[in-house]
Design a protein around this motif. Structure first.
Motif, PDB file in Angstrom:
ATOM      1  N   LEU A  35       0.822  -1.210   0.000  1.00 13.32           N
ATOM      2  CA  LEU A  35       0.000   0.000   0.000  1.00 13.32           C
ATOM      3  C   LEU A  35       0.859   1.264   0.000  1.00 13.32           C
ATOM      4  CD1 LEU A  35      -2.853  -1.026   2.487  1.00 13.32           C
ATOM      5  CD2 LEU A  35      -3.040  -0.671   0.013  1.00 13.32           C
ATOM      6  N   ILE A  36       1.944   1.236   0.770  1.00 11.14           N
ATOM      7  CA  ILE A  36       2.840   2.403   0.801  1.00 11.14           C
ATOM      8  C   ILE A  36       3.472   2.631  -0.569  1.00 11.14           C
ATOM      9  CG2 ILE A  36       4.987   3.300   1.784  1.00 11.14           C
ATOM     10  CD1 ILE A  36       4.261   1.874   4.385  1.00 11.14           C
ATOM     11  N   ILE A  37       3.912   1.533  -1.194  1.00 14.44           N
ATOM     12  CA  ILE A  37       4.526   1.661  -2.525  1.00 14.44           C
ATOM     13  C   ILE A  37       3.515   2.181  -3.531  1.00 14.44           C
ATOM     14  CG2 ILE A  37       5.554   0.368  -4.426  1.00 14.44           C
ATOM     15  CD1 ILE A  37       6.819  -1.484  -2.362  1.00 14.44           C
ATOM     16  N   MET A  38       2.295   1.645  -3.502  1.00 16.17           N
ATOM     17  CA  MET A  38       1.278   2.082  -4.456  1.00 16.17           C
ATOM     18  C   MET A  38       0.896   3.538  -4.233  1.00 16.17           C
ATOM     19  SD  MET A  38      -1.243  -1.172  -5.162  1.00 16.17           S
ATOM     20  CE  MET A  38      -1.452  -1.698  -3.463  1.00 16.17           C
ATOM     21  N   ALA A  39       0.799   3.970  -2.982  1.00 17.74           N
ATOM     22  CA  ALA A  39       0.467   5.378  -2.701  1.00 17.74           C
ATOM     23  C   ALA A  39       1.569   6.308  -3.206  1.00 17.74           C
ATOM     24  CB  ALA A  39       0.239   5.566  -1.203  1.00 17.74           C
ATOM     25  N   THR A  40       2.831   5.893  -2.982  1.00 23.24           N
ATOM     26  CA  THR A  40       3.958   6.713  -3.448  1.00 23.24           C
ATOM     27  C   THR A  40       3.965   6.826  -4.965  1.00 23.24           C
ATOM     28  OG1 THR A  40       5.260   5.985  -1.528  1.00 23.24           O
ATOM     29  CG2 THR A  40       6.466   6.961  -3.392  1.00 23.24           C
ATOM     30  N   LEU A  41       3.760   5.692  -5.640  1.00 25.61           N
ATOM     31  CA  LEU A  41       3.743   5.707  -7.100  1.00 25.61           C
ATOM     32  C   LEU A  41       2.549   6.490  -7.651  1.00 25.61           C
ATOM     33  CD1 LEU A  41       4.813   2.027  -7.861  1.00 25.61           C
ATOM     34  CD2 LEU A  41       6.206   4.097  -8.020  1.00 25.61           C
ATOM     35  N   PHE A  42       1.428   6.438  -6.949  1.00 21.15           N
ATOM     36  CA  PHE A  42       0.259   7.202  -7.378  1.00 21.15           C
ATOM     37  C   PHE A  42       0.531   8.709  -7.322  1.00 21.15           C
ATOM     38  CE2 PHE A  42      -3.552   9.592  -6.163  1.00 21.15           C
ATOM     39  CZ  PHE A  42      -4.343   9.371  -7.270  1.00 21.15           C
ATOM     40  N   VAL A  43       1.131   9.144  -6.219  1.00 26.43           N
ATOM     41  CA  VAL A  43       1.467  10.574  -6.092  1.00 26.43           C
ATOM     42  C   VAL A  43       2.456  10.992  -7.180  1.00 26.43           C
ATOM     43  CG1 VAL A  43       2.549  12.298  -4.603  1.00 26.43           C
ATOM     44  CG2 VAL A  43       0.960  10.629  -3.624  1.00 26.43           C
ATOM     45  N   HIS A  44       3.433  10.136  -7.452  1.00 27.59           N
ATOM     46  CA  HIS A  44       4.421  10.439  -8.493  1.00 27.59           C
ATOM     47  C   HIS A  44       3.759  10.542  -9.867  1.00 27.59           C
ATOM     48  CE1 HIS A  44       7.386   9.318 -11.592  1.00 27.59           C
ATOM     49  NE2 HIS A  44       8.214  10.056 -10.873  1.00 27.59           N
ATOM     50  N   GLU A  45       2.884   9.602 -10.182  1.00 25.92           N
ATOM     51  CA  GLU A  45       2.208   9.624 -11.480  1.00 25.92           C
ATOM     52  C   GLU A  45       1.258  10.811 -11.596  1.00 25.92           C
ATOM     53  OE1 GLU A  45       2.632   7.822 -14.185  1.00 25.92           O
ATOM     54  OE2 GLU A  45       4.297   6.821 -13.189  1.00 25.92           O
ATOM     55  N   LEU A  46       0.632  11.191 -10.492  1.00 21.48           N
ATOM     56  CA  LEU A  46      -0.271  12.345 -10.517  1.00 21.48           C
ATOM     57  C   LEU A  46       0.525  13.634 -10.772  1.00 21.48           C
ATOM     58  CD1 LEU A  46      -3.128  13.462 -10.154  1.00 21.48           C
ATOM     59  CD2 LEU A  46      -2.652  13.662  -7.696  1.00 21.48           C
ATOM     60  N   GLY A  47       1.673  13.764 -10.099  1.00 23.21           N
ATOM     61  CA  GLY A  47       2.520  14.929 -10.336  1.00 23.21           C
ATOM     62  C   GLY A  47       3.040  14.974 -11.761  1.00 23.21           C
ATOM     63  N   TYR A  48       3.390  13.809 -12.294  1.00 21.86           N
ATOM     64  CA  TYR A  48       3.863  13.723 -13.680  1.00 21.86           C
ATOM     65  C   TYR A  48       2.766  14.137 -14.648  1.00 21.86           C
ATOM     66  CZ  TYR A  48       5.797  11.590 -17.929  1.00 21.86           C
ATOM     67  OH  TYR A  48       6.268  11.379 -19.193  1.00 21.86           O
ATOM     68  N   TYR A  49       1.532  13.785 -14.346  1.00 16.46           N
ATOM     69  CA  TYR A  49       0.406  14.141 -15.213  1.00 16.46           C
ATOM     70  C   TYR A  49       0.102  15.638 -15.150  1.00 16.46           C
ATOM     71  CZ  TYR A  49      -4.487  14.782 -16.472  1.00 16.46           C
ATOM     72  OH  TYR A  49      -5.669  15.246 -17.005  1.00 16.46           O
ATOM     73  N   LEU A  50       0.210  16.227 -13.971  1.00 22.62           N
ATOM     74  CA  LEU A  50      -0.144  17.633 -13.798  1.00 22.62           C
ATOM     75  C   LEU A  50       0.914  18.580 -14.348  1.00 22.62           C
ATOM     76  CD1 LEU A  50      -1.704  17.571 -10.205  1.00 22.62           C
ATOM     77  CD2 LEU A  50      -2.905  17.634 -12.411  1.00 22.62           C
ATOM     78  N   THR A  51       2.179  18.155 -14.411  1.00 19.19           N
ATOM     79  CA  THR A  51       3.226  19.018 -14.954  1.00 19.19           C
ATOM     80  C   THR A  51       3.125  19.064 -16.485  1.00 19.19           C
ATOM     81  OG1 THR A  51       4.781  17.156 -14.983  1.00 19.19           O
ATOM     82  CG2 THR A  51       4.807  18.610 -13.047  1.00 19.19           C
ATOM     83  N   THR A  52       3.574  20.190 -17.027  1.00 16.30           N
ATOM     84  CA  THR A  52       3.557  20.363 -18.472  1.00 16.30           C
ATOM     85  C   THR A  52       4.913  20.026 -19.076  1.00 16.30           C
ATOM     86  OG1 THR A  52       4.153  22.701 -18.256  1.00 16.30           O
ATOM     87  CG2 THR A  52       1.801  22.156 -18.322  1.00 16.30           C
ATOM     88  N   TYR A  53       4.930  19.790 -20.349  1.00 17.51           N
ATOM     89  CA  TYR A  53       6.172  19.599 -21.084  1.00 17.51           C
ATOM     90  C   TYR A  53       6.130  20.498 -22.317  1.00 17.51           C
ATOM     91  CZ  TYR A  53       3.511  16.601 -24.305  1.00 17.51           C
ATOM     92  OH  TYR A  53       2.602  16.125 -25.210  1.00 17.51           O
ATOM     93  N   THR A  54       7.286  20.714 -22.928  1.00 12.59           N
ATOM     94  CA  THR A  54       7.370  21.647 -24.040  1.00 12.59           C
ATOM     95  C   THR A  54       7.647  20.907 -25.346  1.00 12.59           C
ATOM     96  OG1 THR A  54       9.720  22.044 -23.563  1.00 12.59           O
ATOM     97  CG2 THR A  54       8.123  23.564 -22.606  1.00 12.59           C
ATOM     98  N   VAL A  55       7.075  21.443 -26.408  1.00 11.05           N
ATOM     99  CA  VAL A  55       7.274  20.937 -27.760  1.00 11.05           C
ATOM    100  C   VAL A  55       7.850  22.067 -28.603  1.00 11.05           C
ATOM    101  CG1 VAL A  55       6.167  19.989 -29.812  1.00 11.05           C
ATOM    102  CG2 VAL A  55       5.382  19.286 -27.543  1.00 11.05           C
ATOM    103  N   HIS A  56       8.951  21.790 -29.311  1.00 17.32           N
ATOM    104  CA  HIS A  56       9.612  22.804 -30.118  1.00 17.32           C
ATOM    105  C   HIS A  56       9.232  22.626 -31.588  1.00 17.32           C
ATOM    106  CE1 HIS A  56      11.889  22.924 -26.415  1.00 17.32           C
ATOM    107  NE2 HIS A  56      12.508  24.023 -26.809  1.00 17.32           N
ATOM    108  N   GLN A  57       8.879  23.735 -32.215  1.00 13.05           N
ATOM    109  CA  GLN A  57       8.571  23.743 -33.632  1.00 13.05           C
ATOM    110  C   GLN A  57       9.323  24.878 -34.307  1.00 13.05           C
ATOM    111  OE1 GLN A  57       4.312  24.212 -33.625  1.00 13.05           O
ATOM    112  NE2 GLN A  57       3.926  22.023 -33.307  1.00 13.05           N
ATOM    113  N   MET A  58       9.735  24.675 -35.541  1.00 12.69           N
ATOM    114  CA  MET A  58      10.474  25.699 -36.286  1.00 12.69           C
ATOM    115  C   MET A  58       9.718  26.074 -37.549  1.00 12.69           C
ATOM    116  SD  MET A  58      14.493  24.648 -35.889  1.00 12.69           S
ATOM    117  CE  MET A  58      14.265  23.036 -36.647  1.00 12.69           C
TER     118      MET A  58
END
Length: 349
Positions: A35-58
């Motif tokens: 349960l501890i491992i799953m909760a930690t991974l859930f928080v990590h995946e949620l943070g990864y989903y909420l953060t943005t990433y950038t796409v470069h176009q020329m």
């Protein structure tokens, strides 16, 4: 066989009766860890989903008729503010007549502390037909030398010479900062003592070899900053000892648009730079300066912030949590069999 029985046969998760289930301490320990491992991974995946990433176009830069903002923040620890001037040259050969300039100079003592403020509008606006500004500079000095024979030093000029010599003796420096708005074409700007009459400069410094253009570039940019932008000349220090010369920074500007996740668009520029230093010798007729020669790339870069899809988040979450559940289940069975084997071996003894 009825329809209900057919549906029951499709059940992939049959349940055992409660009296057939056995709960153990090892199973509880593995469950808590899982349960501890799953909760930690859930928080990590949620943070990864909420953060943005950038796409470069020329794409090809289609902007026309706009101005290029140049943000300057530099310190000259060995030159007083009275002798420093900002010279901007438009490489299109046109005379800049409406150049919007907002430049300030801060007088600094030998310890770098501010002792005075001065607003300057001494941006030199010149018309020329060549990219070799050094040749223009030589012509300017030759013209000054011809005029100096036709005039005498007045009292105000003598006072300026005395004031600057006193400032040099006290180790005064100068901080130059502000914004230049220039045409969006290739050009250069430089900071030097070129605003002085050549004879006056000779009286003050007793030769170009004594003009110390040591400098610190706190900030040099061509537009507002966006997340992740790094200006390569920020915090650059070039200190000279017992020598002098001319610094030239060759800058390639890349037009850039940063599009936030909120659809807001920030037009700006990023740049690369190469540096060249030319030491002065006794035969040189030019005076030391710090040059910034810039050119614009025909390609514009668009940087877009994007967010990962919710379906992608659910897929990763199911993979992580399902994998953790399966591994903990295997670990629980292995621990149970190990403890059972140890218990049987002890009972036989």
């Amino acid at each position: 066989m009825g329809m209900k029985q057919v549906i029951k046969n499709l059940d992939a998760f049959p349940r055992a009766e409660d009296h057939l289930l056995q709960k153990t301490q090892s199973g509880a320990l593995v469950s808590v860890i899982g349960l501890i491992i799953m909760a930690t991974l859930f928080v990590h995946e949620l943070g990864y989903y909420l953060t943005t990433y950038t796409v470069h176009q020329m794409s090809v830069d289609l902007k026309r008729g706009e101005t290029l903002p140049i943000h300057i923040n530099m310190t000259f620890p060995s030159l007083p503010c009275d002798v420093l001037s900002v010279d901007a040259i438009d490489m299109s050969g046109k005379h800049e007549v409406d150049l919007d300039t907002s430049i300030w100079k801060l007088r600094l003592n030998s310890y770098g502390h501010i002792i005075g403020t001065e607003y300057i509008s001494d941006l030199v606006e010149k018309e020329h037909s060549t990219h070799k500004h050094d040749d223009d500079n030589k012509d300017h000095h030759e013209h000054s030398e011809q005029k100096i024979h036709l005039q005498n030093l007045d009292e105000s000029t003598e006072n300026i010479i005395k004031k600057v010599k006193e400032a040099l003796k006290n180790g005064e420096g100068c901080r130059v900062y502000g914004v230049l708005d220039v045409q969006r074409v290739a050009g250069n700007f430089h900071i030097s003592v070129h605003g002085l009459n050549i004879y006056v400069a000779q009286m003050i410094f007793d030769g170009a070899k004594n003009v110390n253009v040591s400098h610190v570039i706190h900030d040099l940019s061509f537009g507002p900053k966006y997340p992740g932008l790094h200006n390569p000349l920020d915090d650059t220090r070039r200190i000279l000892h017992d020598t002098s010369g001319t610094f030239k920074y060759y800058i390639k500007i890349v037009p850039t648009e940063y599009r936030y996740i909120s659809k807001e668009v920030l037009p700006t520029n990023q740049f690369s730079v190469s540096e060249y230093y030319s030491p002065i010798n006794q035969f040189d007729r030019t005076w030391p300066a710090v040059y910034f020669l810039y050119d614009l790339s025909p390609i514009t870069v668009t940087i877009k912030e994007e967010r990962r899809s919710f379906l992608h988040f659910i897929t990763r979450l199911c993979a992580v949590l399902g994998g953790t559940f399966a591994v903990t289940g295997m670990l629980d069975r292995w621990m149970y069999r190990l403890l059972e084997a140890l218990t049987k071996s002890k009972s036989k003894r």
